[in-house]
Design a protein around this motif. Structure first.
Motif, mmCIF file in Angstrom:
data_model
loop_
_atom_site.group_PDB
_atom_site.id
_atom_site.type_symbol
_atom_site.label_atom_id
_atom_site.label_comp_id
_atom_site.label_asym_id
_atom_site.label_seq_id
_atom_site.Cartn_x
_atom_site.Cartn_y
_atom_site.Cartn_z
ATOM 1 N N TRP A 238 -19.545 80.148 -65.188
ATOM 2 C CA TRP A 238 -18.250 80.652 -64.744
ATOM 3 C C TRP A 238 -17.465 79.500 -64.140
ATOM 4 N N LEU B 127 -16.756 86.266 -77.582
ATOM 5 C CA LEU B 127 -16.903 84.817 -77.521
ATOM 6 C C LEU B 127 -16.013 84.152 -78.563
ATOM 7 N N GLN C 196 -15.233 82.556 -73.223
ATOM 8 C CA GLN C 196 -15.079 84.006 -73.229
ATOM 9 C C GLN C 196 -14.207 84.426 -72.061
ATOM 10 N N PHE D 188 -17.912 86.641 -84.556
ATOM 11 C CA PHE D 188 -18.230 87.606 -83.512
ATOM 12 C C PHE D 188 -17.299 88.812 -83.573
ATOM 13 N N GLY E 114 -24.562 80.947 -69.557
ATOM 14 C CA GLY E 114 -23.131 80.888 -69.296
ATOM 15 C C GLY E 114 -22.783 80.218 -67.982
ATOM 16 N N PHE F 106 -15.348 81.945 -68.783
ATOM 17 C CA PHE F 106 -16.796 81.932 -68.901
ATOM 18 C C PHE F 106 -17.138 81.070 -70.109
ATOM 19 N N GLY G 229 -21.347 88.639 -67.244
ATOM 20 C CA GLY G 229 -21.577 87.340 -66.642
ATOM 21 C C GLY G 229 -22.845 86.654 -67.089
ATOM 22 N N ARG G 230 -23.426 87.124 -68.174
ATOM 23 C CA ARG G 230 -24.644 86.501 -68.684
ATOM 24 C C ARG G 230 -24.451 86.129 -70.147
ATOM 25 N N GLY G 231 -25.344 85.305 -70.655
ATOM 26 C CA GLY G 231 -25.288 84.961 -72.057
ATOM 27 C C GLY G 231 -25.833 86.079 -72.924
ATOM 28 N N TYR H 279 -18.765 77.911 -76.477
ATOM 29 C CA TYR H 279 -17.889 79.063 -76.597
ATOM 30 C C TYR H 279 -17.162 79.284 -75.278
ATOM 31 N N ILE I 84 -19.993 79.404 -72.566
ATOM 32 C CA ILE I 84 -21.366 79.640 -73.020
ATOM 33 C C ILE I 84 -21.707 78.649 -74.118
#
Lengths: 116, 111
Positions: free
Chosen positions: A112, A44, A38, B101, A110, A91, B41-43, A36, A93
């Motif tokens: 960056w 996403l 983002q 989503f 994820g 980003f 900044g995280r999954g 994905y 993922i």
């Protein structure tokens, strides 16, 4: 519990170069992994479905020659952004589901990517 | 057209207060609906998973509801904490290997 690991978590590369992002399922095997993208403040967006031992399936609008996906084993998929440009900064993922429980989805932390 | 819409887009609440996030979908067929929490900044991290036959599911201070007839779901957060500040994403799954989503709700909890 099951974990999906991505590496690197952050990467900066120069415009025109290529960068590889790894997605690993640490304690389960996955025949299918998903990639994905983002952008800031957006949800996403599925880029491609990575299938172990076969070619990836790309979503409409995603250039397969630019975003190379390799799923060489049941625990590893890689996404290579080739000839990166600043607009590829995003980003990224991945997600994976155990073969035994395909309805269970685990997301990676994820990566960056910043292209300068 | 398969769509997942979330509201509000953003929300600011005081610590300790409750809040409810909404998710409306047009995805069909329907297999299950999931709520995820995504820190910046995280999954995403799974909060709840509900199938067609489930109306309510709780996970600690998070309670999700589902009305499959009206194609609506909600996520209720009780006694909010500062650590609840994150984006909450509704994901609708019609079948295997296919996810839709929502655009997410950005929740900010302030002291």
């Amino acid at each position: 519990g099951a974990v999906v690991s991505q590496h690197p978590s952050r990467v900066i590369c120069k415009s025109g170069t290529s960068v590889k992002i790894e997605c690993r399922s640490l304690d389960f095997q996955a025949t299918t992994m998903f990639w994905y993208r983002q952008f800031p403040k957006q949800s996403l967006m599925l880029m491609a479905t990575s299938n172990e031992g076969s070619k990836a399936t790309y979503e409409q609008g995603v250039e397969k020659d630019k975003f190379l996906i390799n799923h060489a084993s049941l625990t590893l998929s890689t996404l290579t952004v080739t000839s990166a440009h600043p607009e590829d900064s995003s980003f990224y993922i991945c997600s994976a589901s155990p073969m035994e429980t395909p309805n269970t989805i685990y997301f990676g932390e994820g990566s960056w990517l910043t292209v300068v | 057209k398969n769509q997942v819409e979330q509201s509000p887009q953003s929300l600011i609440i005081l610590e300790g207060k409750n809040c409810t996030l909404q998710c409306n979908y047009t995805v069909s067929p329907f297999s299950n609906l999931r709520w995820y929490k995504q820190d910046t900044g995280r999954g995403p991290v799974s909060l709840t998973i509900m199938t067609f036959s489930e109306n309510t599911k709780s996970n600690g201070r998070y309670t999700a509801t589902l009305d499959a007839d009206t194609k609506q779901s909600s996520l209720h957060i009780t006694a909010s904490q500062l650590s609840d500040s994150a984006s909450y994403i509704c994901v609708v799954i019609p079948g295997a290997n296919n996810l839709f989503f929502g655009t997410g709700t950005r929740l900010t909890v302030i002291p």
